[in-house]
Design an enzyme around this catalytic site. Structure first.
Site, PDB file in Angstrom:
ATOM      1  CB  CYS A 384     -77.240   6.557   8.237  1.00 42.45           C
ATOM      2  SG  CYS A 384     -78.136   7.768   7.351  1.00 42.45           S
ATOM      3  CG  ASP A 385     -76.617  10.494  12.919  1.00 42.39           C
ATOM      4  OD1 ASP A 385     -77.037  10.205  14.149  1.00 42.39           O
ATOM      5  OD2 ASP A 385     -76.114  11.651  12.874  1.00 42.39           O
TER       6      ASP A 385
END
Length: 469
Positions: A384-385
């Site tokens: 994810c980010d």
């Protein structure tokens, strides 16, 4: 033509997401230090819980020196390793000494810049240093470059960044003075569901918030994009008026979003019905208006954006306003979303059914995955980010599913997208981060999700692994 434009838009979004991810990974390892400073501020400043003139002396040096240097060191190390971290820190001390404001923005620029300069210099010198002179060249190269970058930062880079910072500060303060600060929700809420929240939070609001906190002991800037209320209202509406999968998964998402602080959990629900972005904007605006009316703020950035973080970082005398802002945002978002869901006759299950159909159509390909790669399948990476929120939850979910199936010999870990190991067999990521992931890891198979809590792609992956075993 339309396809080309869409591809360009996706590519641009992926680049902006990557930039936001870089900022996040510069800030995230140091969040504990920011929270520690926030607690000291909340307790010991003159308006704090336990005013203490001696301990209050910790506040200014920490925010002026320690925190920017930590950011610079981390950013420099991300780009240029240990030597890059040192050079980035040397450049940043020049910024700090030459400016009148906490140099968070400057540290997030000069830190990585120092790392880049060090990396390029080391690459240039590689293979050119005579035997026995390695230590002399390495030490003097970083010393000379550090001297130059320190002087440039003090005389040139620092004043430039301070002027830019002042422009941004003046623009946002103008919004505050004219009562238009709630309009920021028109930018914040769409940016969040496109996974660009880290760009605005870590890049703009948090630095401004730290600067204001040093002067006033608190800041509303920490709350303009991180309020968990709008997301809570949306998920509550889906829990009551949603259909099928959306209704089933929303209650679980509420717990993780509101108490765990992982806001990514509500993003798919907005993307499922894009018109609900209206409810998020309305909730965000109403929350900001309430915070303004009560004159409240937080002492540090609430990361993760959990209600527990909000309460822990609320200074003395601000609890009523903070709780009211979260509550009002929740109610407004809930009401608007409820109207939208009840008026919309389309099935919430459409997106999920499409995913199921795509999974079925790819069943044969999946069988090939199981048959050809099951023996060697040993590492699945969730990404994810920031590498800590939704990816951590997804990795835990998959581990539990496989454990129930009696499979425990596959390594399943969570990472920031750019940090996923190259020997991963599969990367699991949200579909809106797929393009960014594919650019970073073009040779690794990617499984894209639409919903973190219940998604046919995960069920299919578990089925394939079990069948392969």
């Amino acid at each position: 033509m339309n396809t080309t434009n869409e591809q360009k838009q996706v590519s641009m979004r992926a680049r902006v997401q990557a930039f936001g991810g870089f900022l996040t990974n510069m800030v995230l390892p140091n969040i504990g230090a920011f929270i520690a400073w926030g607690i000291v501020t909340a307790l010991f400043i003159p308006s704090g819980w336990f005013p203490n003139e001696s301990l209050n002396e910790l506040v200014s040096p920490t925010v002026s020196y320690l925190l920017p240097l930590l950011l610079a060191y981390t950013g420099g190390r991300m780009v240029g390793g240990q030597r890059g971290a040192v050079l980035g820190s040397l450049g940043t001390i020049g910024l700090i000494i030459g400016s009148d404001i906490p140099m968070f923005m400057g540290a997030m620029i000069v830190g990585p810049l120092g790392g880049w300069i060090m990396k390029k210099t080391d690459n240039f010198l590689e293979g050119k240093i005579p035997a026995g002179f390695e230590m002399v060249v390495n030490n003097f190269s970083i010393g000379i470059l550090g001297f130059i970058l320190m002087i440039l930062s003090y005389l040139l880079i620092g004043p430039t960044i301070q002027a830019a910072n002042q422009l941004v500060t003046n623009a946002i303060e103008a919004l505050v003075s004219t009562g238009f600060l709630p309009l920021l929700s028109l930018i914040n809420e769409p940016a969040k569901v496109l996974f660009l929240n880290n760009v605005i939070d870590q890049g703009v609001y948090y630095p401004l918030g730290m600067q204001q906190t040093l002067e006033a002991g608190k800041s509303i800037y920490f709350m303009v994009a991180s309020n968990p209320g709008p997301g809570l209202g949306l998920l509550l509406a889906y829990s009551i008026f949603g259909k099928k999968a959306a209704k089933r998964t929303a209650p679980g998402a509420i717990i993780i979003h509101f108490f765990g602080g992982i806001h990514e959990l509500y993003f798919p629900y907005v993307l499922m019905k894009p018109i609900t972005i209206i409810s998020m904007i309305a909730g965000g605006m109403s929350g900001i208006v309430t915070f303004q009316l009560f004159g409240v703020g937080l002492v540090a950035g609430p990361s993760p954006g959990s209600i527990f973080s909000y309460l822990a970082l609320t200074p003395k005398g601000n609890f009523l306003g903070v709780i009211a802002g979260v509550t009002i945002a929740t109610i407004v978002s809930f009401l608007v979303t409820s109207v939208i869901l009840k008026a919309d006759k389309t099935a919430d299950e459409d997106v999920f059914e499409e995913s199921v159909e795509r999974s079925k159509s790819m069943k044969q390909e999946g069988k090939q995955l199981s048959g050809a790669r099951s023996v060697s399948l040993s590492k699945i990476s969730f990404a994810c980010d920031a590498g800590m929120g939704s990816s951590a939850m997804g990795a835990t979910t998959l581990k539990n599913k496989l454990k129930k199936a009696g499979i425990e010999d596959i390594e399943i870990k969570n990472y920031r997208i750019e940090d996923v190991p190259t020997d991963s067999d599969i990367i699991v990521v949200h579909k809106d981060l797929e393009e960014r992931t594919r650019k970073s890891h073009p040779d690794i198979q990617i499984v894209a999700l639409q919903n973190y809590l219940q998604d046919p792609a995960i069920d299919r992956l578990v089925e394939e692994i079990v069948e392969g075993k």
